[in-house]
Design a protein around this motif. Structure first.
Motif, PDB file in Angstrom:
ATOM      1  N   MET A 118     -11.905  -2.688   9.092  1.00  0.00           N
ATOM      2  CA  MET A 118     -11.561  -2.436   7.267  1.00  0.00           C
ATOM      3  C   MET A 118     -10.230  -1.809   6.872  1.00  0.00           C
ATOM      4  O   MET A 118      -9.478  -2.358   6.325  1.00  0.00           O
ATOM      5  CB  MET A 118     -11.974  -1.082   7.178  1.00  0.00           C
ATOM      6  N   TYR A 119      -9.095  -1.083   7.809  1.00  0.00           N
ATOM      7  CA  TYR A 119      -7.986  -1.857   7.367  1.00  0.00           C
ATOM      8  C   TYR A 119      -6.839  -2.007   7.853  1.00  0.00           C
ATOM      9  O   TYR A 119      -5.415  -2.507   7.444  1.00  0.00           O
ATOM     10  CB  TYR A 119      -7.542  -0.067   7.728  1.00  0.00           C
ATOM     11  N   PHE A 120      -6.837  -2.632   9.091  1.00  0.00           N
ATOM     12  CA  PHE A 120      -6.002  -3.081   9.705  1.00  0.00           C
ATOM     13  C   PHE A 120      -6.115  -4.945   9.529  1.00  0.00           C
ATOM     14  O   PHE A 120      -5.376  -5.503   9.356  1.00  0.00           O
ATOM     15  CB  PHE A 120      -5.411  -2.900  10.953  1.00  0.00           C
ATOM     16  N   ASP A 121      -6.919  -5.189  10.103  1.00  0.00           N
ATOM     17  CA  ASP A 121      -7.540  -6.575   9.924  1.00  0.00           C
ATOM     18  C   ASP A 121      -7.086  -6.656   8.394  1.00  0.00           C
ATOM     19  O   ASP A 121      -7.397  -6.584   6.877  1.00  0.00           O
ATOM     20  CB  ASP A 121      -8.972  -7.361   9.992  1.00  0.00           C
ATOM     21  N   PHE A 181     -14.621   8.765  11.753  1.00  0.00           N
ATOM     22  CA  PHE A 181     -13.578   9.459  12.349  1.00  0.00           C
ATOM     23  C   PHE A 181     -14.868  10.900  11.952  1.00  0.00           C
ATOM     24  O   PHE A 181     -14.537  11.618  12.941  1.00  0.00           O
ATOM     25  CB  PHE A 181     -12.617  10.017  11.084  1.00  0.00           C
ATOM     26  N   ARG A 184       0.760  -3.203  17.170  1.00  0.00           N
ATOM     27  CA  ARG A 184       0.046  -1.995  15.786  1.00  0.00           C
ATOM     28  C   ARG A 184      -1.029  -1.568  16.102  1.00  0.00           C
ATOM     29  O   ARG A 184      -1.597  -0.656  16.722  1.00  0.00           O
ATOM     30  CB  ARG A 184       0.425  -1.773  14.112  1.00  0.00           C
ATOM     31  N   LEU A 189     -13.651   4.217  15.744  1.00  0.00           N
ATOM     32  CA  LEU A 189     -13.127   3.310  15.438  1.00  0.00           C
ATOM     33  C   LEU A 189     -12.249   1.951  15.144  1.00  0.00           C
ATOM     34  O   LEU A 189     -11.505   1.737  13.765  1.00  0.00           O
ATOM     35  CB  LEU A 189     -10.907   4.047  15.837  1.00  0.00           C
ATOM     36  N   ARG A 190     -12.719   1.428  15.947  1.00  0.00           N
ATOM     37  CA  ARG A 190     -13.372   0.384  15.592  1.00  0.00           C
ATOM     38  C   ARG A 190     -13.706  -0.532  13.994  1.00  0.00           C
ATOM     39  O   ARG A 190     -12.875  -1.647  13.701  1.00  0.00           O
ATOM     40  CB  ARG A 190     -14.114  -1.238  16.394  1.00  0.00           C
ATOM     41  N   MET A 219     -12.901   2.449  -2.572  1.00  0.00           N
ATOM     42  CA  MET A 219     -13.376   4.009  -2.813  1.00  0.00           C
ATOM     43  C   MET A 219     -14.618   3.442  -1.189  1.00  0.00           C
ATOM     44  O   MET A 219     -14.514   4.515  -0.512  1.00  0.00           O
ATOM     45  CB  MET A 219     -14.881   4.327  -3.733  1.00  0.00           C
ATOM     46  N   ARG A 248       0.634  -1.176  -0.183  1.00  0.00           N
ATOM     47  CA  ARG A 248       0.223  -0.158   0.112  1.00  0.00           C
ATOM     48  C   ARG A 248       0.823   1.039   0.217  1.00  0.00           C
ATOM     49  O   ARG A 248       0.901   2.162   0.690  1.00  0.00           O
ATOM     50  CB  ARG A 248      -0.825  -0.016   1.308  1.00  0.00           C
ATOM     51  N   PHE A 270      -4.671   2.456  18.792  1.00  0.00           N
ATOM     52  CA  PHE A 270      -6.026   2.794  19.378  1.00  0.00           C
ATOM     53  C   PHE A 270      -5.387   3.549  20.931  1.00  0.00           C
ATOM     54  O   PHE A 270      -6.190   4.024  21.341  1.00  0.00           O
ATOM     55  CB  PHE A 270      -6.720   1.465  19.695  1.00  0.00           C
ATOM     56  N   SER A 325     -10.774  -2.247   2.824  1.00  0.00           N
ATOM     57  CA  SER A 325      -9.629  -1.071   2.624  1.00  0.00           C
ATOM     58  C   SER A 325      -8.995  -1.651   0.863  1.00  0.00           C
ATOM     59  O   SER A 325      -8.791  -0.949   0.107  1.00  0.00           O
ATOM     60  CB  SER A 325      -9.270  -0.470   2.913  1.00  0.00           C
ATOM     61  N   ARG A 326      -9.242  -3.560   0.956  1.00  0.00           N
ATOM     62  CA  ARG A 326      -8.458  -4.176  -0.436  1.00  0.00           C
ATOM     63  C   ARG A 326      -9.409  -3.811  -1.698  1.00  0.00           C
ATOM     64  O   ARG A 326      -9.079  -3.409  -2.511  1.00  0.00           O
ATOM     65  CB  ARG A 326      -7.591  -5.430   0.021  1.00  0.00           C
ATOM     66  N   VAL A 337     -12.666   1.175  11.565  1.00  0.00           N
ATOM     67  CA  VAL A 337     -11.956   1.383   9.941  1.00  0.00           C
ATOM     68  C   VAL A 337     -10.618   0.474   9.976  1.00  0.00           C
ATOM     69  O   VAL A 337     -10.671   0.241   9.922  1.00  0.00           O
ATOM     70  CB  VAL A 337     -11.211   2.810  10.916  1.00  0.00           C
ATOM     71  N   LYS A 338     -10.710   0.524  11.876  1.00  0.00           N
ATOM     72  CA  LYS A 338      -9.423  -0.649  12.080  1.00  0.00           C
ATOM     73  C   LYS A 338      -9.865  -1.864  11.105  1.00  0.00           C
ATOM     74  O   LYS A 338      -9.032  -2.710  10.400  1.00  0.00           O
ATOM     75  CB  LYS A 338      -8.983  -1.272  13.616  1.00  0.00           C
TER      76      LYS A 338
END
Lengths: 504, 448
Positions: free
Chosen positions: B395-398, B344, A163, B389-390, B334, A113, A168, B329-330, B392-393
């Motif tokens: 979608m983006y971190f997992d 946010f 992370r 934020l969870r 969009m 990314r 958080f 997010s992958r 967002v997490k």
């Protein structure tokens, strides 16, 4: 040249680059390459542009310069107002210097990314520069808080194994502090009837109110700085963030706290600052000694540097609240020096981390035999962190201690122990990583610094030595502005003394 | 069919916009009022109804419930809301409220083969009827002690007290009316129906519930307490303060454990009502204006979020667990970006619109020196930030599981893009919403 809206350009040019990267389409590797190039180009251009601020800056006045003003929310009397003085201007340059370095440092280490990563960094640059340039409290808060979004994503997406937890913790810790500051800023706004920082700087608040507002702002700045005991988010965030994320975190984000004290707490709430100074000193002295001892026991290089940051930032608060000209100048200088040195130290760790993917001190040793140039660079920044004369760290710490002595010898004495402890843990780190025999097989094929990595370190080396050997231009820039704050504090102290006499 | 409904609503919207700037007009024997305040809310409600119809089409087709009654019911409910917003009398208020509610009860159980949907409708009906009963009882007490049902006449009666303690019956009546309306805006402790109905109802219906009826009910609540009872501020302020604090705290803490995104949005909407009520508790022009701004921005954010939820499908099936968003997010960059912006924004992080809506609320609270409310508000927003934020997490971190489909239609894309752009760039030109809300608030206060 004088009519160019320098500050807006410097602030929003990175956004333009980010928008440009956003529309790049094509095969993944081409997108990644273009994103890197555009990001480097934009941030480089931003840095060159920001040099224009440095050269056109007039150090003989404490007034704000390069001012820009536009109507924004007339119904609330909130304006878009930008400007810099001697305190904020060096930080603008620090931010614009570090971002291209970060982008260069992540050239090969970030492979997933890349596009989003570069966008996040450019977005961050806008927020960082904006925070230091904003002359309206709402605008300031906008940038101050806006930083959380890119930083949260940088830690969470490109960070290490823990992370999510760290991202958080970082976000919620800082948010909790900041929202209290928001209420304080709103109270200030409704009391003074304006959100304009230059007007608020000369506004006299009643003493009782000052104390509440000071405490609320303290919550925000103490978390950002960070001060003991609210520093615990920092080691986690630093350890898990990617190298460039740690660089920005240590290099610029922590300075928000110190900058906040100098821009808000001291000049806007002078009487409260004088009242609460002993509290700040007590916390700072604990923060000098305790994290230094913790740093001595660390097995993780990044964690060690993170704890050293806590100790170094405690010097900043001591200097700022000594309320003397050398103390405050030392605080600013220490922040700038720490911004460069600790950023460089994280990059130094990043270099070996990229090669071995380990941050454990125990997995290194004897690197000097394979990587002499690296050892030299590491030594320079290590000594900068220790505060060896001739490096930037010395000037900052010396001025802070000088200021502290003028204020109170005991505070200075306790703070000075930090210099010794700092030397202890940094030299210990250096010995374990660089010196000794090269016995580990995994290290025997390590390559020395590549030309790209040298290019990353070169500007930082120059800055550290320049600040250490010839600090005068930098001190000259901030001198008048600092004097202005100290005078205001002296007036407040005289008023406090007079009212204390009257009570008696 | 849906298109026709949208066109009808948009035409109404244009009509409403063109009648503005004529000052307050009262008709039907003082029962119906059109002032800038009503116009502001009618624009919001009509826009929300039209757009929530627009984004409903695909879902209804996928679930096989695309019947014409849906549009009819939504438009009936919208008519009821128009009446609520313009109500200037307790009779008109009740007629409007029931017209809206009856249509909503049916539309909640619109997916009649789905147990959860039917259960949602039934639950909403039973509890809604109870609330209507309370409201009616309160209105009758008020009639008994004031001798009239007209808002302006009650206002005269209350004003004539000149600060003396009002009769107990009037206060009790007001408490019952506020309780009934608190049910409609789902403020704690009258929120119990919200999570179940939001989760059970078909998603476009949930979207609709969280937008138009909520805004209309807030409009009604504001008008009732400000116009007839503006001089009883001391009496009702404590009730509103309690509702506000309880809603903010419950909205923040109860959402943490949720796994279903619709249920999460239910608690989120409870929390948002809590913030809006801060503005009402403050009262005055500043307070009312901040509520109006808050509701306008809330509407846009929520519309965006539900558009994203309607885009959540996998292998042509709708999914609604938060965990289903993993790796979005992958697979859906969009949609993930838009949802992240909304999250946010809901968490109140600058420079997004959600920050400004909270900012104006807190400006009003600090100005009125209601520091307790403000401090609880900002701290619960930090707790709230955790669950936003969870998402967002996830979608983006997992790491990605099975990717979500990307074949959602142009309507959804358009609404998503438009709302995201407004939320993202609100700060550039906030003036239209600010001045619109200012005019509306002034007209409400001048009428009392």
């Amino acid at each position: 040249m004088g009519n160019l809206p320098f500050l807006s350009l410097v602030t929003f040019l990175p956004l333009l680059g980010a928008a440009f990267i956003l529309v790049i389409r094509g095969a993944p590797d081409i997108v990644a390459r273009n994103a890197r190039n555009v990001a480097l180009l934009t941030s480089g251009a931003t840095f060159l542009l920001s040099l224009g601020i440095w050269f056109n800056f007039d150090p003989s006045t404490a007034d704000f310069q390069f001012e820009e003003r536009a109507l924004w929310m007339p119904a609330f009397n909130i304006a878009y107002h930008m400007g810099v003085d001697g305190i904020s201007m060096p930080f603008v340059l620090l931010s614009t210097l570090l971002i291209p370095i970060c982008i260069l440092a992540s050239w090969t280490s970030i492979t997933i990314r890349v596009k989003e990563y570069m966008i996040a960094f450019l977005l961050m640059e806008t927020m960082l520069v904006g925070t230091f340039c904003a002359l309206d409290i709402i605008l300031f808060y906008l940038f101050f808080e806006g930083v959380l979004i890119p930083m949260f994503l940088i830690i969470g997406v490109w960070g290490g194994p823990r992370r999510v937890y760290s991202a958080f913790k970082f976000f919620l810790y800082t948010l909790a502090g900041s929202v209290l500051m928001l209420l304080a800023l709103l109270t200030l706004y409704l009391h003074a009837g304006t959100t304009d920082i230059p007007s608020l700087l000369v506004y006299d608040l009643p003493t009782g109110l000052q104390q509440w507002l000071w405490l609320a702002c303290f919550a925000a700045f103490a978390v950002k700085l960070p001060m003991w005991p609210v520093h615990t988010w920092l080691p986690d965030a630093h350890v898990e963030a990617p190298t460039a994320g740690s660089v920005i975190l240590a290099g610029v984000l922590l300075k928000f706290g110190g900058y906040g004290f100098l821009r808000f707490s001291l000049p806007m709430f002078p009487e409260a600052s004088i009242t609460f100074a002993p509290l700040v000193f007590a916390l700072s002295i604990i923060a000098v000694v305790y994290p230094s001892l913790v740093a001595l026991a660390q097995e993780d290089m990044k964690k060690l540097i993170a704890y050293s940051s806590v100790a170094h930032m405690a010097f900043v608060t001591v200097g700022a609240f000594s309320m003397t000209v050398p103390g405050v100048e030392g605080a600013i200088f220490q922040m700038l020096s720490h911004g460069v040195v600790s950023a460089a130290l994280f990059l130094v760790v990043g270099v070996v981390y990229d090669r071995t993917h380990s941050r454990d001190i125990a997995s290194y040793g004897g690197l000097v035999h394979r990587m002499p140039v690296y050892a030299l660079v590491f030594m320079l920044f290590m000594l900068g962190s220790v505060g060896l004369p001739g490096t930037s760290g010395f000037v900052g710490e010396f001025l802070v201690l000088l200021g502290a002595f003028q204020h109170d010898a005991w505070v200075a004495t306790f703070t000075a122990t930090g210099v010794i402890l700092g030397a202890a843990y940094m030299l210990y780190l250096y010995r374990r990583v660089i010196l000794g025999a090269l016995v580990k097989d995994s290290l025997k094929r390590m390559k020395d610094l590549s030309p790209r990595e040298l290019l990353v370190f070169a500007p930082l080396i120059v800055v550290v030595l320049w600040m250490g050997v010839y600090p005068d231009p930098l001190l000259g820039v901030m001198h008048v502005s600092v004097q202005n704050i100290v005078e205001r504090l002296d007036v407040a102290r005289a008023a406090l003394d007079a009212s204390a006499l009257a009570v008696r | 069919m849906i298109r026709l409904g949208v066109v009808a609503l948009v035409l109404t919207l244009l009509l409403v916009v063109t009648i503005s700037a004529r000052g307050a007009v009262v008709s039907f024997g003082g029962m119906f009022i059109v002032d800038d305040y009503a116009i502001f809310f009618k624009i919001l409600v009509l826009g929300a109804s039209a757009l929530s119809l627009l984004i409903a089409q695909e879902y209804l087709e996928i679930r096989g419930i695309a019947r014409f009654e849906y549009v009819v019911l939504v438009m009936l409910a919208t008519t009821g809301m128009m009446l609520m917003i313009s109500a200037n009398d307790f009779i008109a208020l009740y007629v409007g409220l029931e017209m809206q509610s009856l249509a909503l009860y049916v539309v909640a159980s619109f997916h009649r083969d789905d147990v959860r949907s039917v259960e949602a409708g039934l639950k909403y009906f039973v509890l809604g009827a109870l609330a209507s009963g309370m409201l009616l009882y309160g209105a009758s007490l008020i009639y008994g002690y004031a001798g009239t049902t007209s808002f302006s006449a009650i206002g005269d009666v209350v004003g004539a007290l000149q600060g003396a303690t009002p009769p107990v019956g009037l206060i009790i009546g007001l408490v019952f009316v506020i309780a009934g309306l608190a049910f409609k805006v789902s403020a704690v402790p009258f929120h119990m129906w919200t999570p179940d109905v939001y989760e059970g109802a078909p998603t476009p219906v949930t979207a609709f519930f969280s937008l138009a009826p909520k805004v209309a009910a807030i409009a009604l609540l504001l008008r009732v307490v400000i116009e007839p009872f503006g001089d009883m501020l001391a009496q009702w302020r404590q009730i509103i303060v309690f509702l506000s604090i309880a809603s903010m705290l419950l909205g923040a803490f109860a959402a943490i454990g949720q796994t279903n995104i619709k249920r999460l949005m239910a608690y989120s909407s409870i929390g948002h009502v809590g913030y809006a009520l801060i503005g009402l508790a403050v009262g005055g022009e500043e307070g009312i204006r901040s509520v109006l701004i808050y509701m306008a921005i809330y509407l846009i954010m929520n519309l965006g979020v539900f558009t994203c939820i309607l885009c959540m499908r996998r292998r042509e099936e709708m999914v609604e667990e938060i965990a289903d968003l993993a790796g979005a997010s992958r697979s859906n960059p969009m949609m993930a970006l838009a949802l992240a912006i909304f999250m946010f924004s809901m968490a109140g992080i600058p420079p997004l619109a959600g920050f400004f809506s909270k900012l104006y609320i807190f400006v009003a609270a600090v100005q009125a020196e209601m520091y307790t409310l403000a401090v609880i508000g900002v701290l619960s927003s930090v707790v709230g930030a955790f669950y936003y934020l969870r998402i967002v997490k996830v979608m983006y971190f997992d790491p990605a599981t099975e990717p979500l489909d990307r074949n959602y239609g142009p309507e959804l894309r358009l609404v998503m893009l438009a709302t995201a752009v407004i939320i993202l760039f609100f700060f550039l030109y906030p003036e239209p919403i600010l001045s619109g809300a200012g005019v509306a608030a002034a007209s409400l206060l001048s009428g009392s």
